[in-house]
Write an enzyme that holds these catalytic residues in place. Structure first.
Site, PDB file in Angstrom:
ATOM      1  N   SER A 138       1.078  -1.029  -0.333  1.00 60.52           N
ATOM      2  CA  SER A 138      -0.327   0.113   0.152  1.00 60.52           C
ATOM      3  C   SER A 138       0.922   1.065   0.192  1.00 60.52           C
ATOM      4  O   SER A 138       0.402   2.315   0.003  1.00 60.52           O
ATOM      5  CB  SER A 138      -0.942  -0.153   1.426  1.00 60.52           C
ATOM      6  OG  SER A 138      -0.093  -0.280   2.046  1.00 60.52           O
ATOM      7  N   ASP A 291      10.674  -7.652  11.486  1.00 58.02           N
ATOM      8  CA  ASP A 291       9.806  -7.991  11.085  1.00 58.02           C
ATOM      9  C   ASP A 291      10.645  -9.499  10.415  1.00 58.02           C
ATOM     10  O   ASP A 291      10.061  -9.638   8.806  1.00 58.02           O
ATOM     11  CB  ASP A 291       9.318  -7.491   9.867  1.00 58.02           C
ATOM     12  CG  ASP A 291       7.793  -8.006   9.302  1.00 58.02           C
ATOM     13  OD1 ASP A 291       7.514  -8.509  10.454  1.00 58.02           O
ATOM     14  OD2 ASP A 291       7.475  -7.715   8.161  1.00 58.02           O
TER      15      ASP A 291
END
Length: 562
Positions: A138, A291
């Protein structure tokens, strides 16, 4: 201000309210007084929508709502998925599934963005630039390219409109957090506004590709001497805040286990190298990839590990790193007292925290692991449970600690897929020995003593100046003192009672004197003019005095201090 912003972004507010209501969260809109911005037909549908989604779990409905809300809310959900101290496990599991992949932007817009940022036509900068993106999300998308000198690279390009959308959504999130805190004690306890502030800070940094570039460069420097770890180089001449150009790295994603087997990679060696790399980042460097899911890790020839995507990184200060080391060593030794001590050092303790009860609960938690061999303990899960227990006792744990716990949990999940028999604790044991040696190294002890001595010296040497300024303020009448007496309200309440009783006595005495005077005056005055004594003066005076007397008594009784 809040109402002004609400109507400034009324269209987006309605979208948010519609989506939340459609996924069964209409009760939240009621609690936050936001149902008034819903269209009338949507208010009628709200109950039926909630009933329709009743078969889905709350976690599923929340994940679907955040996905539909777009970039900012998806990112917020991903951050919340790391906060096992705030949300129950069923919601955490669903939020971890959040993906922010949306249709790519056109190549013409990519060209416009790159040329605008780098200040030259695409053909002058790159020898070739592939129009089809190889990855996207996004915030931006990634294209493969080739520099004029023949070096292969990847170019991350930020979506042109994403910053404006994020800014509006952040303002809405702040408004919702403030509303929630003003209407819910639980929200105030969780410090929702602070959570949104931390999220906004992190998301704005993620929007700035130059920050991601510096993260990659710092990680590259930390592993420059390690031949088993690869971090792509940053090409700063072809990068900006909205465009990031990195060295192209070829390899097999860690998520593709079948391809790893087909290429003959040793998954146990990969698991060991990955564990050592992450533990080094957390325990030694204090700067870690937050992450490390399988899609962000590649494997190259020789079982070489390559890290990708540096938007979300964790930072540990020297002081915080020492606290983490204490916590890890205490967990390895299963020492609940030292675990509590480490938690209290790293967290903010509430006035309502019962330290003794926290210690008892920690003893019960650690007792569950007394008979479990170290090799069978999942260190990430244990740290997560410890932090959850601390938060339950109103110890506010810093975000970087929960991010570290999430990193270790993700790592252990990856290791389980690669080699189920491997234990991160076993790999961490050499690190523990190194940490202990580092802690008690004479050079480090000398450095710490020197720093402490310097701080004390600065404190003592600065005292005369501080005393001089204090005297100047005192002599110049520029000083005020705040005196706080314990139980002052009780003292004032007691004084009020005494004063009211005294007033009551005076009123009774005055009333008696007035009545006596009126009776005497009435007896004497009968012999004079008939006109004045035809007026019922005594009766009027008596009624007026009685009314005033009653009013005063009622006021004293109502005050509750009689």
């Amino acid at each position: 201000m809040l109402i002004r912003r609400r109507y400034k972004h009324l269209k987006r507010y309605r979208q948010v309210a519609n989506i939340l209501a459609r996924h069964g969260f209409g009760y939240l809109l009621d609690r936050l007084n936001l149902t008034d911005i819903l269209p009338y037909h949507q208010r009628l549908k709200q109950d039926s929508d909630e009933h329709k989604d009743a078969e889905k779990t709350r976690g599923e409905r929340l994940r679907q709502a955040l996905t539909e809300l777009g970039t900012t809310f998806i990112k917020f959900g991903q951050i919340l998925s790391t906060r096992s101290d705030l949300l129950p496990k069923d919601i955490i599991i669903e939020l971890q599934k959040l993906q922010d992949r949306i249709p790519p932007i056109s190549f013409e817009r990519v060209r416009e963005q790159v040329e605008g940022e780098l200040g030259a036509p695409l053909e002058e900068i790159f020898e070739c630039f592939h129009e089809e993106p190889i990855a996207g999300a996004s915030i931006g998308q990634v294209h493969r390219a080739c520099l004029k000198d023949g070096k292969e690279c990847v170019v991350k390009v930020r979506r042109p409109e994403v910053e404006a959308v994020v800014q509006v959504d952040l303002e809405i999130l702040f408004d919702l957090a403030r509303l929630a805190e003003s209407r819910s004690a639980l929200s105030r306890h969780y410090h929702l506004v602070e959570i949104v502030e931390e999220f906004a800070w992190g998301l704005k940094r993620e929007l700035d590709y130059s920050v991601e570039g510096r993260n990659a460069e710092r990680l590259w420097n930390n592993f420059a001497q390690d031949e088993d770890i690869k971090v792509p180089k940053v090409y700063w001449d072809y990068s900006s805040t909205q465009v990031l150009t990195l060295e192209y790295v070829e390899g097999t994603k860690l998520s593709n286990l079948q391809e790893l087997d087909n290429k003959g990679y040793d998954k146990r060696i990969i698991a060991e190298k990955l564990s050592r790399a992450v533990l080094k980042q957390v325990l030694l460097d204090g700067f870690f990839h937050a992450d490390p899911h399988p899609g962000n890790i590649f494997v190259q020839k020789g079982n070489k590990i390559c890290f990708m995507d540096f938007g979300l990184m964790g930072y540990l200060s020297e002081e915080r790193k020492k606290q983490v080391i204490k916590l890890v060593l205490a967990l390895v030794r299963k020492d609940s007292n030292k675990i509590v001590k480490a938690i209290l050092e790293m967290g903010v303790v509430s006035k309502t925290t019962d330290i003794d009860k926290l210690k008892r609960d920690m003893d019960m938690l650690i007792s569950l692991y007394y008979t479990v061999p170290l090799s069978k303990i999942n260190i990430g899960e244990v740290i997560g449970e410890v932090l959850e227990l601390a938060f339950a006792h109103r110890v506010k744990i810093p975000t970087e600690m929960t991010l570290m716990a999430k990193t270790l949990i993700v790592l252990e999940g990856v290791l389980k897929d690669l080699e189920p028999t491997i234990s991160i604790i076993e790999i961490a044991e050499p690190f523990a020995a190194k940490l202990i040696a580092h802690k008690y190294d004479p050079r480090n002890l000398t450095r710490e003593l020197s720093n402490s001595f310097q701080e004390y010296f600065e404190l003592v040497s600065g005292m005369p100046q501080k005393a001089d300024r204090l005297l100047d303020k005192a002599l110049g009448d520029d000083m005020s003192f705040k005196l706080q007496i314990q139980n002052l309200n009780v003292i004032f309440a007691y004084l009020d009672k005494i004063a009211n009783k005294l007033s009551f006595s005076i009123v009774l005495l005055s009333f008696s004197l007035v009545m006596a005077g009126l009776i005497i005056a009435s007896s004497i005055g009968r012999g004079g003019s008939d006109f004045f004594w035809q007026i019922p003066v005594l009766e009027i005076a008596f009624v007026s005095s009685f009314i005033l007397f009653t009013w005063l008594i009622v006021s004293i009784i109502r005050s509750g201090r009689f």
